[in-house]
Design a protein around this motif. Sequence first.
Motif, PDB file in Angstrom:
ATOM      1  N   LEU A  63      54.310  49.997  75.123  1.00 27.66           N
ATOM      2  CA  LEU A  63      54.872  50.963  74.184  1.00 27.66           C
ATOM      3  C   LEU A  63      56.277  51.375  74.611  1.00 27.66           C
ATOM      4  O   LEU A  63      57.200  51.411  73.789  1.00 27.66           O
ATOM      5  CB  LEU A  63      53.950  52.182  74.085  1.00 27.66           C
ATOM      6  CG  LEU A  63      54.333  53.274  73.093  1.00 27.66           C
ATOM      7  CD1 LEU A  63      54.419  52.720  71.677  1.00 27.66           C
ATOM      8  CD2 LEU A  63      53.313  54.403  73.159  1.00 27.66           C
ATOM      9  N   GLU A  64      56.468  51.651  75.882  1.00 24.17           N
ATOM     10  CA  GLU A  64      57.808  52.015  76.382  1.00 24.17           C
ATOM     11  C   GLU A  64      58.789  50.862  76.237  1.00 24.17           C
ATOM     12  O   GLU A  64      59.950  51.064  75.887  1.00 24.17           O
ATOM     13  CB  GLU A  64      57.730  52.482  77.841  1.00 24.17           C
ATOM     14  CG  GLU A  64      57.124  53.851  77.990  1.00 24.17           C
ATOM     15  CD  GLU A  64      57.802  54.895  77.101  1.00 24.17           C
ATOM     16  OE1 GLU A  64      59.046  54.994  77.116  1.00 24.17           O
ATOM     17  OE2 GLU A  64      57.085  55.604  76.376  1.00 24.17           O
ATOM     18  N   GLN A  65      58.325  49.653  76.494  1.00 20.59           N
ATOM     19  CA  GLN A  65      59.183  48.478  76.354  1.00 20.59           C
ATOM     20  C   GLN A  65      59.631  48.309  74.898  1.00 20.59           C
ATOM     21  O   GLN A  65      60.794  48.045  74.627  1.00 20.59           O
ATOM     22  CB  GLN A  65      58.446  47.234  76.828  1.00 20.59           C
ATOM     23  CG  GLN A  65      59.248  45.955  76.675  1.00 20.59           C
ATOM     24  CD  GLN A  65      58.427  44.730  77.025  1.00 20.59           C
ATOM     25  OE1 GLN A  65      57.253  44.821  77.396  1.00 20.59           O
ATOM     26  NE2 GLN A  65      59.026  43.574  76.909  1.00 20.59           N
ATOM     27  N   VAL A  66      58.714  48.472  73.980  1.00 23.11           N
ATOM     28  CA  VAL A  66      59.044  48.327  72.551  1.00 23.11           C
ATOM     29  C   VAL A  66      60.009  49.431  72.128  1.00 23.11           C
ATOM     30  O   VAL A  66      60.961  49.185  71.387  1.00 23.11           O
ATOM     31  CB  VAL A  66      57.767  48.335  71.683  1.00 23.11           C
ATOM     32  CG1 VAL A  66      58.094  48.445  70.208  1.00 23.11           C
ATOM     33  CG2 VAL A  66      56.948  47.091  71.950  1.00 23.11           C
ATOM     34  N   ARG A  67      59.794  50.642  72.615  1.00 18.79           N
ATOM     35  CA  ARG A  67      60.705  51.743  72.275  1.00 18.79           C
ATOM     36  C   ARG A  67      62.109  51.506  72.815  1.00 18.79           C
ATOM     37  O   ARG A  67      63.086  51.901  72.197  1.00 18.79           O
ATOM     38  CB  ARG A  67      60.156  53.061  72.801  1.00 18.79           C
ATOM     39  CG  ARG A  67      59.015  53.593  71.976  1.00 18.79           C
ATOM     40  CD  ARG A  67      58.566  54.950  72.455  1.00 18.79           C
ATOM     41  NE  ARG A  67      57.566  55.501  71.547  1.00 18.79           N
ATOM     42  CZ  ARG A  67      56.539  56.221  71.930  1.00 18.79           C
ATOM     43  NH1 ARG A  67      56.364  56.515  73.215  1.00 18.79           N
ATOM     44  NH2 ARG A  67      55.679  56.663  71.048  1.00 18.79           N
ATOM     45  N   ARG A  68      62.214  50.868  73.978  1.00 19.21           N
ATOM     46  CA  ARG A  68      63.534  50.596  74.579  1.00 19.21           C
ATOM     47  C   ARG A  68      64.269  49.455  73.888  1.00 19.21           C
ATOM     48  O   ARG A  68      65.482  49.353  73.978  1.00 19.21           O
ATOM     49  CB  ARG A  68      63.381  50.255  76.066  1.00 19.21           C
ATOM     50  CG  ARG A  68      63.194  51.435  76.961  1.00 19.21           C
ATOM     51  CD  ARG A  68      63.359  51.045  78.425  1.00 19.21           C
ATOM     52  NE  ARG A  68      62.617  49.859  78.794  1.00 19.21           N
ATOM     53  CZ  ARG A  68      61.384  49.842  79.296  1.00 19.21           C
ATOM     54  NH1 ARG A  68      60.750  50.969  79.495  1.00 19.21           N
ATOM     55  NH2 ARG A  68      60.804  48.707  79.606  1.00 19.21           N
TER      56      ARG A  68
END
Length: 141
Positions: free
Chosen positions: A113-118
């Motif tokens: 989720l953090e990777q996709v948000r970044r």
Amino acid sequence: NMTGLELDERVPFDVLTRSRHDQEKLIRTAAQQLRAIQGTPNTKNAKFVLMMFIDDCRLRKEKVERTMNTRELVRAKRDVTKISGFSVTDFGNNNTEMVKKISANTAQVKRMLEQVRRTGAQDALCRELQNSIIETLEQTL
């Protein structure tokens, strides 16, 4: 001959990264040349060509970045389906292993989720794909 879409899908990621870096270098070099001739008489055509070159490099850099971001999002979308789901129906005596699996699964989803948000979204379609993946990941938490 490959189409633009085929190139977008098949060009190695490191080649795209190198291309983005090269475009940035070309933009910096052309901007330096443009600054060097500022105020010099009879350089109107040279200034025009340099400005057009800088604009073209920026557009190409944006396309490369869009391709890279789209690939990252598509990869994340594929990875979402690889995350195994666990449901706990009985918190009986020996649930330690199940809790560990659920915790590991949750941590994996949070990292993704953090990777996709970044990941940057250069256009509306990328943004919608990103939002869809985020929604899917958030629902699994």
